[in-house]
Design a protein around this motif. Structure first.
Motif, mmCIF file in Angstrom:
data_model
loop_
_atom_site.group_PDB
_atom_site.id
_atom_site.type_symbol
_atom_site.label_atom_id
_atom_site.label_comp_id
_atom_site.label_asym_id
_atom_site.label_seq_id
_atom_site.Cartn_x
_atom_site.Cartn_y
_atom_site.Cartn_z
ATOM 1 N N PRO A 42 0.801 -1.235 0.000
ATOM 2 C CA PRO A 42 0.000 0.000 0.000
ATOM 3 C C PRO A 42 0.832 1.283 0.000
ATOM 4 N N ASP A 43 1.958 1.316 0.696
ATOM 5 C CA ASP A 43 2.806 2.512 0.684
ATOM 6 C C ASP A 43 3.367 2.778 -0.705
ATOM 7 N N THR A 44 3.770 1.713 -1.402
ATOM 8 C CA THR A 44 4.303 1.868 -2.753
ATOM 9 C C THR A 44 3.210 2.343 -3.699
ATOM 10 N N LEU A 45 2.028 1.759 -3.588
ATOM 11 C CA LEU A 45 0.904 2.189 -4.423
ATOM 12 C C LEU A 45 0.571 3.653 -4.169
ATOM 13 N N ALA A 46 0.537 4.056 -2.912
ATOM 14 C CA ALA A 46 0.227 5.447 -2.561
ATOM 15 C C ALA A 46 1.304 6.391 -3.089
ATOM 16 N N ASP A 47 2.569 6.011 -2.984
ATOM 17 C CA ASP A 47 3.656 6.851 -3.491
ATOM 18 C C ASP A 47 3.544 7.045 -5.004
ATOM 19 N N HIS A 48 3.249 5.960 -5.724
ATOM 20 C CA HIS A 48 3.131 6.052 -7.180
ATOM 21 C C HIS A 48 1.919 6.902 -7.571
ATOM 22 N N ASP A 73 1.716 14.517 -0.728
ATOM 23 C CA ASP A 73 2.492 13.542 0.039
ATOM 24 C C ASP A 73 1.693 12.855 1.142
ATOM 25 N N LYS A 74 0.516 13.346 1.449
ATOM 26 C CA LYS A 74 -0.341 12.698 2.447
ATOM 27 C C LYS A 74 -1.489 12.048 1.698
ATOM 28 N N LEU A 75 -1.424 10.741 1.554
ATOM 29 C CA LEU A 75 -2.355 10.038 0.690
ATOM 30 C C LEU A 75 -2.781 8.749 1.370
ATOM 31 N N ALA A 76 -4.044 8.424 1.260
ATOM 32 C CA ALA A 76 -4.551 7.165 1.827
ATOM 33 C C ALA A 76 -5.317 6.418 0.746
ATOM 34 N N LEU A 77 -5.036 5.146 0.609
ATOM 35 C CA LEU A 77 -5.784 4.293 -0.309
ATOM 36 C C LEU A 77 -6.766 3.488 0.522
ATOM 37 N N LEU A 78 -8.027 3.635 0.219
ATOM 38 C CA LEU A 78 -9.061 2.939 0.963
ATOM 39 C C LEU A 78 -9.836 2.057 -0.004
ATOM 40 N N GLY A 79 -10.208 0.897 0.447
ATOM 41 C CA GLY A 79 -10.982 0.017 -0.421
ATOM 42 C C GLY A 79 -11.369 -1.243 0.317
ATOM 43 N N GLY A 80 -12.153 -2.017 -0.339
ATOM 44 C CA GLY A 80 -12.553 -3.283 0.246
ATOM 45 C C GLY A 80 -14.056 -3.388 0.349
ATOM 46 N N ALA A 81 -14.506 -4.568 0.582
ATOM 47 C CA ALA A 81 -15.936 -4.817 0.720
ATOM 48 C C ALA A 81 -16.143 -6.045 1.588
ATOM 49 N N SER A 82 -17.250 -6.085 2.250
ATOM 50 C CA SER A 82 -17.587 -7.271 3.045
ATOM 51 C C SER A 82 -19.087 -7.441 3.054
#
Length: 85
Positions: A36-42, A68-77
């Motif tokens: 996730p950190d790599t994905l957020a950086d890219h 530079d402050k980025l969050a990737l959110l996702g998912g489902a249940s």
């Protein structure tokens, strides 16, 4: 490493100057392409480039920005109480 020490009112200030000598052991954290950190950086890098192109086209210059402050959110249940499987 040279060290300077002084007391200002109730605070004790210590300043180390110079280069620290590396220890015999170096710990390195490696993150792969799917981390996730790599994905957020890219993503932050791509957003910055796209925003820079936009501001140059619209205003004639690259305007100040921070991605530079980025969050990737996702998912489902899907929760079903009382069911197995």
């Amino acid at each position: 490493m040279p060290r300077t020490s002084t007391t200002i009112e109730n605070s004790h200030l210590v300043i180390d100057t110079g280069m620290a000598h590396p220890d015999a052991t170096t710990i390195v954290e490696r993150k792969g392409l799917g981390h996730p950190d790599t994905l957020a950086d890219h993503l932050a890098e791509r957003l910055s480039r796209a925003y820079s192109r936009y501001t140059v086209a619209r205003f004639g210059a690259v305007l100040h920005h921070n991605f530079d402050k980025l969050a990737l959110l996702g998912g489902a249940s899907e929760v079903r109480y009382g069911e197995v499987g």
